[in-house]
Design a protein around this motif. Sequence first.
Motif, mmCIF file in Angstrom:
data_model
loop_
_atom_site.group_PDB
_atom_site.id
_atom_site.type_symbol
_atom_site.label_atom_id
_atom_site.label_comp_id
_atom_site.label_asym_id
_atom_site.label_seq_id
_atom_site.Cartn_x
_atom_site.Cartn_y
_atom_site.Cartn_z
ATOM 1 N N TYR A 8 65.909 -4.282 79.651
ATOM 2 C CA TYR A 8 66.644 -5.470 80.051
ATOM 3 C C TYR A 8 66.868 -6.408 78.875
ATOM 4 O O TYR A 8 66.026 -6.518 77.978
ATOM 5 C CB TYR A 8 65.878 -6.244 81.137
ATOM 6 C CG TYR A 8 65.730 -5.505 82.441
ATOM 7 C CD1 TYR A 8 64.621 -4.694 82.673
ATOM 8 C CD2 TYR A 8 66.699 -5.608 83.425
ATOM 9 C CE1 TYR A 8 64.476 -4.013 83.861
ATOM 10 C CE2 TYR A 8 66.560 -4.932 84.629
ATOM 11 C CZ TYR A 8 65.450 -4.132 84.839
ATOM 12 O OH TYR A 8 65.319 -3.461 86.024
ATOM 13 N N ALA A 9 67.972 -7.123 78.932
ATOM 14 C CA ALA A 9 68.190 -8.213 77.990
ATOM 15 C C ALA A 9 67.211 -9.329 78.337
ATOM 16 O O ALA A 9 66.883 -9.542 79.513
ATOM 17 C CB ALA A 9 69.618 -8.717 78.091
ATOM 18 N N ASP A 10 66.768 -10.054 77.332
ATOM 19 C CA ASP A 10 65.802 -11.134 77.565
ATOM 20 C C ASP A 10 66.341 -12.162 78.556
ATOM 21 O O ASP A 10 65.580 -12.738 79.343
ATOM 22 C CB ASP A 10 65.459 -11.822 76.243
ATOM 23 C CG ASP A 10 64.594 -10.952 75.347
ATOM 24 O OD1 ASP A 10 64.522 -11.256 74.144
ATOM 25 O OD2 ASP A 10 64.001 -9.982 75.843
ATOM 26 N N SER A 11 67.642 -12.389 78.523
ATOM 27 C CA SER A 11 68.246 -13.429 79.355
ATOM 28 C C SER A 11 68.189 -13.130 80.852
ATOM 29 O O SER A 11 68.373 -14.029 81.676
ATOM 30 C CB SER A 11 69.692 -13.662 78.938
ATOM 31 O OG SER A 11 70.432 -12.466 79.071
ATOM 32 N N VAL A 12 67.939 -11.864 81.217
ATOM 33 C CA VAL A 12 67.945 -11.497 82.642
ATOM 34 C C VAL A 12 66.606 -10.964 83.120
ATOM 35 O O VAL A 12 66.451 -10.681 84.319
ATOM 36 C CB VAL A 12 69.049 -10.479 82.964
ATOM 37 C CG1 VAL A 12 70.414 -10.983 82.486
ATOM 38 C CG2 VAL A 12 68.740 -9.112 82.355
#
Length: 126
Positions: A59-63
């Motif tokens: 996952y991307a850190d933002s999600v």
Amino acid sequence: QVQLLESGGGSVQAGGSLRLACTVFGDTFSNYCMAWFRQAPGKEREGVAAVESDGSTSYADSVKGRFTISKDNAKNTLYLQMNSLKSEDTAMYYCAASPIVLPRFRLLNTVYYSRWGQGTQVTVSS
């Protein structure tokens, strides 16, 4: 010819949830590394989440903690459950497939994906 068809986008208020789906036609779904990307107006396409053929996810850190990627091999379908949506999640969301095994550090890089869907719009209002 492999085709990817996304569905499930829409408009939702901040804090709400949406579930995106991507159905793959024309090949054996389980052989692919699958991912979701998104692109907001004026920004580059960015990786959101990916799932490898063995089920490992990235996952991307933002999600992280808000989005969950999953797949159903029997239905040839990839999902993205999006919770606690924020206005900054507003973007066109694309499903992508890679027929090659990717190392973890490349899973969210657009360059390594050769099959793309047309996209589905997600709009989050604050």
